[in-house]
Scaffold this active site. Structure first.
Site, PDB file in Angstrom:
ATOM      1  N   SER A   1       1.156   3.330   2.270  1.00 29.05           N
ATOM      2  CA  SER A   1       1.661   3.648   3.603  1.00 29.05           C
ATOM      3  C   SER A   1       2.611   2.600   4.139  1.00 29.05           C
ATOM      4  CB  SER A   1       0.487   3.789   4.581  1.00 29.05           C
ATOM      5  OG  SER A   1      -0.227   2.570   4.674  1.00 29.05           O
ATOM      6  N   CYS A   2       2.563   1.387   3.600  1.00 35.73           N
ATOM      7  CA  CYS A   2       3.381   0.318   4.168  1.00 35.73           C
ATOM      8  C   CYS A   2       3.737  -0.687   3.101  1.00 35.73           C
ATOM      9  CB  CYS A   2       2.632  -0.390   5.302  1.00 35.73           C
ATOM     10  SG  CYS A   2       3.497  -1.841   5.940  1.00 35.73           S
ATOM     11  N   GLY A   3       4.998  -0.691   2.709  1.00 37.95           N
ATOM     12  CA  GLY A   3       5.433  -1.608   1.669  1.00 37.95           C
ATOM     13  C   GLY A   3       5.602  -3.026   2.129  1.00 37.95           C
TER      14      GLY A   3
ATOM     15  N   THR B   1       0.846  -1.182   0.000  1.00 39.93           N
ATOM     16  CA  THR B   1       0.000   0.000   0.000  1.00 39.93           C
ATOM     17  C   THR B   1       0.879   1.229   0.000  1.00 39.93           C
ATOM     18  OG1 THR B   1      -0.090   0.289   2.397  1.00 39.93           O
ATOM     19  CG2 THR B   1      -1.645  -1.264   1.422  1.00 39.93           C
TER      20      THR B   1
END
Length: 291
Positions: free
Chosen positions: A114-116, A112
């Site tokens: 916000s957070c890989g 996403t």
């Protein structure tokens, strides 16, 4: 091809007064990354520098490390039922002889903005082996050779403002993260913006790979927002010895920095900063633990 920004109608309320106006928003669209024709990952990103993003992602995954290991990257036509090109699917072709990692359902990644790391089977899956040893700064081992990088805290303190001043799209949207590569003297080498901080770093690293500049042993990576484990990993995989962020690091980022010799600086705001690991690269005028 998708645009970096889009216009939307909004209702604006200011001190009780209501009005309507167009607002400029940052574009967010999915990008599917395929490797030799097989789906590998999907990331939510701001369109632009897609080929660099894909290349940088594969550097962080340990697949690529040199420009000659990359044959080419293309947009995939026929990605939709009507055969049109959405410019949201890229296929990375490795050069002959470059090992292709095992692509399984367990290995596939969904990231996403916000957070890989979301969707990783386990944290160990991203602890890939770095090609370049950052070293401890005492034996000239930073990035695989040469004198270890040194940077003045005063120079570090200038980087957030220089990063912000170079963010052209942020000025119009207020909705983008930035990642910048700087010299130890504070000169901006390259800057990328994206709705995802990890994408911004991948775009930087991917461009460096394409230009044959890896490892980035003489560079400082400055990022907006926090310093996650993933961003620390991307720095290590690209041979970057110093990572600085305007916000806090995570505990895993600090652990990784300590394990690999990465200099990790957080809460870099004005002349204040916290050094969590790798303090030997900072030209400190007062010994740590001294008066």
């Amino acid at each position: 091809m998708g645009r970096v920004t889009e216009r939307r109608r909004v209702i604006r309320i200011r001190d009780g007064a209501v009005s309507t106006r167009p607002d400029t928003l940052v574009t967010e669209e999915p990008l599917e990354i395929r490797l030799n024709g097989k789906p590998l990952a999907i990331t939510m990103r701001t369109p632009g520098d897609d080929f660099a993003l894909a290349a940088g992602f594969l550097v962080s995954e340990g697949v690529l490390g040199r420009a000659d290991e990359l044959a080419n990257i293309v947009y995939c036509a026929g990605a939709t039922e009507d055969g049109s090109n959405t410019y949201n699917v890229v296929d990375v072709k490795l050069a002959p002889g470059v090992p292709v990692p095992d692509i399984t359902l367990e290995r596939n990644v969904y990231t996403t903005s916000s957070c890989g790391l979301c969707g990783k089977a386990s944290l160990d899956a991203v602890r890939t082996t770095a090609r370049w040893r950052l070293g401890d700064g005492e034996d000239g081992a930073d990035g695989g050779g040469g004198s270890p990088l040194r940077i003045e805290p005063e120079t570090l303190s200038m980087l957030p403002d220089r990063l912000r001043a170079a963010q052209r799209v942020f000025d119009r949207t207020g909705g983008l993260h930035a990642a910048g590569l700087f010299t130890p003297d504070g000169e901006l080498l390259d800057l990328r913006e994206d709705v995802g901080r990890h994408n911004a770093v991948d775009k930087l690293v991917g461009r460096a790979l394409q230009q044959g500049l890896l490892p980035l042993s003489g560079s400082v990576l400055m990022v907006s927002g926090r310093a996650s484990f993933e961003l620390a990993q991307k720095a290590v995989m690209a041979g970057i010895p110093v990572l600085a962020a305007v916000s806090a690091p995570s505990s895993l980022a600090v652990d990784l920095a300590a394990e690999t010799g990465l200099t990790l600086v957080g809460f870099l705001r004005g002349t204040s900063m916290n050094v969590y690991a790798g303090e030997h690269r900072l030209a400190l005028r007062t010994a740590v633990g001294g008066a």
